[in-house]
Design a protein around this motif. Sequence first.
Motif, mmCIF file in Angstrom:
data_model
loop_
_atom_site.group_PDB
_atom_site.id
_atom_site.type_symbol
_atom_site.label_atom_id
_atom_site.label_comp_id
_atom_site.label_asym_id
_atom_site.label_seq_id
_atom_site.Cartn_x
_atom_site.Cartn_y
_atom_site.Cartn_z
ATOM 1 N N ARG A 100 31.600 37.265 51.893
ATOM 2 C CA ARG A 100 31.554 37.767 50.523
ATOM 3 C C ARG A 100 32.910 37.996 49.852
ATOM 4 O O ARG A 100 32.970 38.516 48.740
ATOM 5 C CB ARG A 100 30.796 39.082 50.500
ATOM 6 N N THR A 144 26.731 35.105 42.381
ATOM 7 C CA THR A 144 27.761 35.930 41.754
ATOM 8 C C THR A 144 27.985 35.535 40.299
ATOM 9 O O THR A 144 27.877 34.350 39.939
ATOM 10 C CB THR A 144 29.086 35.823 42.539
ATOM 11 N N MET A 145 28.300 36.526 39.464
ATOM 12 C CA MET A 145 28.681 36.237 38.071
ATOM 13 C C MET A 145 29.898 35.326 38.038
ATOM 14 O O MET A 145 30.116 34.597 37.070
ATOM 15 C CB MET A 145 28.991 37.544 37.329
ATOM 16 N N GLY A 146 30.705 35.399 39.096
ATOM 17 C CA GLY A 146 31.906 34.564 39.180
ATOM 18 C C GLY A 146 31.604 33.069 39.219
ATOM 19 O O GLY A 146 32.512 32.249 39.088
ATOM 20 N N TYR A 181 35.415 30.988 47.861
ATOM 21 C CA TYR A 181 34.215 31.825 48.020
ATOM 22 C C TYR A 181 33.269 31.648 46.823
ATOM 23 O O TYR A 181 32.084 31.383 46.989
ATOM 24 C CB TYR A 181 34.596 33.313 48.166
ATOM 25 N N HIS A 182 33.813 31.825 45.605
ATOM 26 C CA HIS A 182 32.949 31.741 44.430
ATOM 27 C C HIS A 182 32.331 30.338 44.298
ATOM 28 O O HIS A 182 31.195 30.200 43.871
ATOM 29 C CB HIS A 182 33.730 32.104 43.162
ATOM 30 N N VAL A 210 30.660 42.697 39.925
ATOM 31 C CA VAL A 210 31.384 43.454 40.958
ATOM 32 C C VAL A 210 30.692 44.808 41.142
ATOM 33 O O VAL A 210 30.469 45.528 40.169
ATOM 34 C CB VAL A 210 32.845 43.698 40.537
ATOM 35 N N ALA A 237 37.713 45.662 42.995
ATOM 36 C CA ALA A 237 38.615 46.296 42.029
ATOM 37 C C ALA A 237 38.422 47.812 41.875
ATOM 38 O O ALA A 237 39.313 48.582 42.232
ATOM 39 C CB ALA A 237 38.486 45.602 40.685
ATOM 40 N N ARG A 240 38.849 49.916 44.998
ATOM 41 C CA ARG A 240 40.249 49.946 45.413
ATOM 42 C C ARG A 240 41.072 50.899 44.528
ATOM 43 O O ARG A 240 41.920 51.638 45.020
ATOM 44 C CB ARG A 240 40.851 48.539 45.330
ATOM 45 N N THR A 252 46.520 48.970 40.850
ATOM 46 C CA THR A 252 47.124 47.656 40.642
ATOM 47 C C THR A 252 46.282 46.689 39.805
ATOM 48 O O THR A 252 45.627 45.813 40.365
ATOM 49 C CB THR A 252 47.356 46.978 42.013
ATOM 50 N N TYR A 254 45.970 43.310 38.302
ATOM 51 C CA TYR A 254 46.737 42.099 38.581
ATOM 52 C C TYR A 254 47.152 41.443 37.262
ATOM 53 O O TYR A 254 46.325 41.240 36.365
ATOM 54 C CB TYR A 254 45.898 41.107 39.402
ATOM 55 N N GLN A 259 41.763 40.720 32.327
ATOM 56 C CA GLN A 259 40.625 39.952 32.826
ATOM 57 C C GLN A 259 39.390 40.857 32.812
ATOM 58 O O GLN A 259 39.472 42.033 33.151
ATOM 59 C CB GLN A 259 40.879 39.326 34.204
ATOM 60 N N ARG A 261 35.223 41.489 33.777
ATOM 61 C CA ARG A 261 34.151 41.124 34.699
ATOM 62 C C ARG A 261 32.956 42.045 34.439
ATOM 63 O O ARG A 261 33.132 43.186 33.987
ATOM 64 C CB ARG A 261 34.589 41.334 36.166
ATOM 65 N N VAL A 298 39.999 45.010 33.587
ATOM 66 C CA VAL A 298 40.610 45.683 34.727
ATOM 67 C C VAL A 298 41.497 46.844 34.237
ATOM 68 O O VAL A 298 41.524 47.924 34.839
ATOM 69 C CB VAL A 298 41.407 44.633 35.541
ATOM 70 N N ARG A 326 46.143 35.886 42.244
ATOM 71 C CA ARG A 326 45.078 34.899 42.017
ATOM 72 C C ARG A 326 45.481 33.894 40.942
ATOM 73 O O ARG A 326 46.425 34.130 40.187
ATOM 74 C CB ARG A 326 43.796 35.600 41.569
ATOM 75 N N GLU A 328 43.878 32.817 37.744
ATOM 76 C CA GLU A 328 42.762 33.187 36.864
ATOM 77 C C GLU A 328 43.309 33.502 35.476
ATOM 78 O O GLU A 328 44.489 33.838 35.329
ATOM 79 C CB GLU A 328 42.034 34.432 37.412
HETATM 80 N N1 USQ Z 1 41.738 42.875 40.531
HETATM 81 C C1 USQ Z 1 42.845 43.558 40.103
HETATM 82 N N2 USQ Z 1 43.438 44.411 40.987
HETATM 83 C C2 USQ Z 1 42.977 44.636 42.231
HETATM 84 C C3 USQ Z 1 41.826 43.929 42.660
HETATM 85 C C4 USQ Z 1 41.229 43.054 41.789
HETATM 86 O O1 USQ Z 1 43.289 43.389 38.970
HETATM 87 O O2 USQ Z 1 43.574 45.418 42.973
HETATM 88 C C5 USQ Z 1 41.074 41.944 39.586
HETATM 89 C C6 USQ Z 1 40.991 40.503 40.109
HETATM 90 O O3 USQ Z 1 42.150 39.784 39.804
HETATM 91 C C7 USQ Z 1 39.745 39.991 39.377
HETATM 92 C C8 USQ Z 1 38.887 41.234 39.204
HETATM 93 O O4 USQ Z 1 39.734 42.349 39.432
HETATM 94 O O5 USQ Z 1 40.094 39.516 38.112
HETATM 95 C C9 USQ Z 1 37.732 41.313 40.171
HETATM 96 O O6 USQ Z 1 38.219 41.203 41.489
HETATM 97 P P1 USQ Z 1 37.436 41.866 42.717
HETATM 98 O O7 USQ Z 1 38.299 41.760 43.926
HETATM 99 O O8 USQ Z 1 36.935 43.197 42.339
HETATM 100 O O9 USQ Z 1 36.144 40.959 42.804
HETATM 101 P P2 USQ Z 1 35.957 39.436 43.216
HETATM 102 O O10 USQ Z 1 37.051 38.916 44.050
HETATM 103 O O11 USQ Z 1 35.615 38.671 41.983
HETATM 104 O O12 USQ Z 1 34.665 39.505 44.143
HETATM 105 C C10 USQ Z 1 33.760 40.613 44.155
HETATM 106 C C11 USQ Z 1 32.966 40.561 45.459
HETATM 107 C C12 USQ Z 1 32.139 39.293 45.493
HETATM 108 C C13 USQ Z 1 31.280 39.208 44.231
HETATM 109 C C14 USQ Z 1 32.129 39.321 42.991
HETATM 110 C C15 USQ Z 1 31.326 39.422 41.723
HETATM 111 O O13 USQ Z 1 33.837 40.619 46.577
HETATM 112 O O14 USQ Z 1 31.358 39.267 46.662
HETATM 113 O O15 USQ Z 1 30.595 37.985 44.221
HETATM 114 O O16 USQ Z 1 32.902 40.536 43.047
HETATM 115 S S1 USQ Z 1 32.163 38.669 40.351
HETATM 116 O O17 USQ Z 1 33.504 39.215 40.251
HETATM 117 O O18 USQ Z 1 31.375 38.907 39.181
HETATM 118 O O19 USQ Z 1 32.262 37.253 40.654
#
Ligand code: USQ
Length: 389
Positions: A100, A144-146, A181-182, A210, A237, A240, A252, A254, A259, A261, A298, A326, A328
Motif C-alpha cells: 500500500r 485509490t483516488m491516486g 504503487y498507484h 488518504v 501525510a 505524519r 513537512t 513537500y 498539492q 488530495r 497539504v 516525489r 508530482e
Molecule cells: N506529502 C507531503 N509531506 C509529507 C508526506 C506527504 O507533502 O510528509 C504529500 C505528498 O507529496 C502527496 C500527498 O502528501 O502529494 C499525499 O501523500 P501521502 O503519503 O499521504 O499519500 P500517498 O502516497 O498518495 O498514498 C496514501 C496511501 C495509499 C493510498 C493513497 C490515497 O499510502 O495506500 O492509496 O494515500 S491517494 O493519495 O488518494 O492516492
Amino acid sequence: MRVLILGVDGYIGWALAQRLATRGLDLYGVDNFFTRRRVKEVGSDSVLPVPSIGRRLQLFRGFYGRGIKFFRGNVADPEFLYSVFKEAKPDVVYHLAEQRSAPYSMIGLKQANETMVTNLVSTINLVYAAKDVNPNVHIIKLGTMGEYGTPNIDITEGFFDIEFRGRKDTLPFPRSAGSWYHWTKVHDSNNLMFANRLWKLKITDVMQGVVYGTEIKEIEKSRLFTRFDIDEVWGTALNRFAAQAVVGLPITPYGKGEQKRGFLSLEDSISCLTIALEKPPKDGEYRVLNQFDQYYSVNYLADTVREVFRELTGKDARIKHVENPRVEAEDHYYNPDHKKLYELGYKPSGELKKDIKKIIEDLLEYEEKCKELKSVIMPRTYWRKSSGL
Ligand code: USQ
C-alpha cells in the motif's frame, strides 16, 4: 453472512473487522504480515501497540464474543487463495491485501517489482477464485483516488461521457498515476473491469483517498488498536504531520505544498466500506465509488495540525517546506466527484480539527515510541533516484 477480509492485520483491515463484528457477521481473515515485515526493514514500527496475531485474535474473541477464522498466507499464491475460498465460502470478500505504500514502490527495482507482482497477481487470483469457487461473491476491492492523478478537469466516479469527432461513448475516466504503487491500482481496475465483462462478477472498486486517524468508535471501547505508521515510507501525510509535531520535528509539506488530495478519517473509511457491503451493486455490475470526505491542500493540513497542536499543548510546531522527493504537480486544479457514497447513505462522522486532536492525544500517550522513530520520519525516498539492479 460470511465475510472474508484479505489483509485483516493491516491499518484498515483490523479496524474493519471490529466494525463488522458488531454487525453479527461470520468473519474470516487472511494475512501474510507483509506490512509488519517491510515496516521493520526501513527501521520503523507501528506507534500504537500491535500484539502478535495470535494474541490479537484472542483479545478480539474475548471482547466481541465472536472470533475471526484466520488463514496465514499470501493472496498472490493461487493455491492458497483457492483453498481459503473453498473453506470460507464468502458472500463478500474485501481485498485489502496489497502493498500500500507509494514510497516503498519507488525505493528501487526490487520494491517496484514486488509491488507489481503482489498487487496485480493477488487481484487476478481473486477474480479467478471468485469465478471458479463462488461466482456470486461480492468483491470489494481497495483502489485509490491516486489512480486519476491530478488532471486539469473535473474527475468523475469511474466513467465519463465523451463526445469526440461527432460520436458519443461512456468510457473509463483516464488514469494518470504518480508512483509504481498507484499504477498497480490502475492496472487492477482494468483487470477488474475485464473480469466483470468476462464472467459478470459483482465488483465494487473503491477509489479511496488518504486515510488519517488512530481510532474508530469500536476501538475507543475495545482498545484493540490498529497499526499506526509515521515513517516516511509507511506513514501518510496527515498522520505524519501530527507525529512530527509531537516529536518536535518540522511538519513537512513537500515542495510548494499546494498539492491537493481527497482525505477521510479512519472512522469514515470503515463506514464507507461497510456501506459498500450493505448496499451492494446489482448482480453482474462493476461499480466505482470515489471514497473521501473532503479534499485539502497539504499546506492547509500542515497549518491545521500546527494550530490544533498549539491549542492542545501550548507549544509551537514548525512548518518547513522540504524539497519534494516525489514527481508530482505541486499546485493544480482538483475537483473530483464523490456523490455515490452519499447517495448510499454515507454521512461524514467528524470534524477535521477534532479528529486531529484525537490523533495528537493518542500519540502523546505513546510519545516515547514516537521519539524512538524520530530518525525515520524525514523524507529520504526520492522518486528520481529510484535504484536499479
Ligand atoms: N506529502 C507531503 N509531506 C509529507 C508526506 C506527504 O507533502 O510528509 C504529500 C505528498 O507529496 C502527496 C500527498 O502528501 O502529494 C499525499 O501523500 P501521502 O503519503 O499521504 O499519500 P500517498 O502516497 O498518495 O498514498 C496514501 C496511501 C495509499 C493510498 C493513497 C490515497 O499510502 O495506500 O492509496 O494515500 S491517494 O493519495 O488518494 O492516492
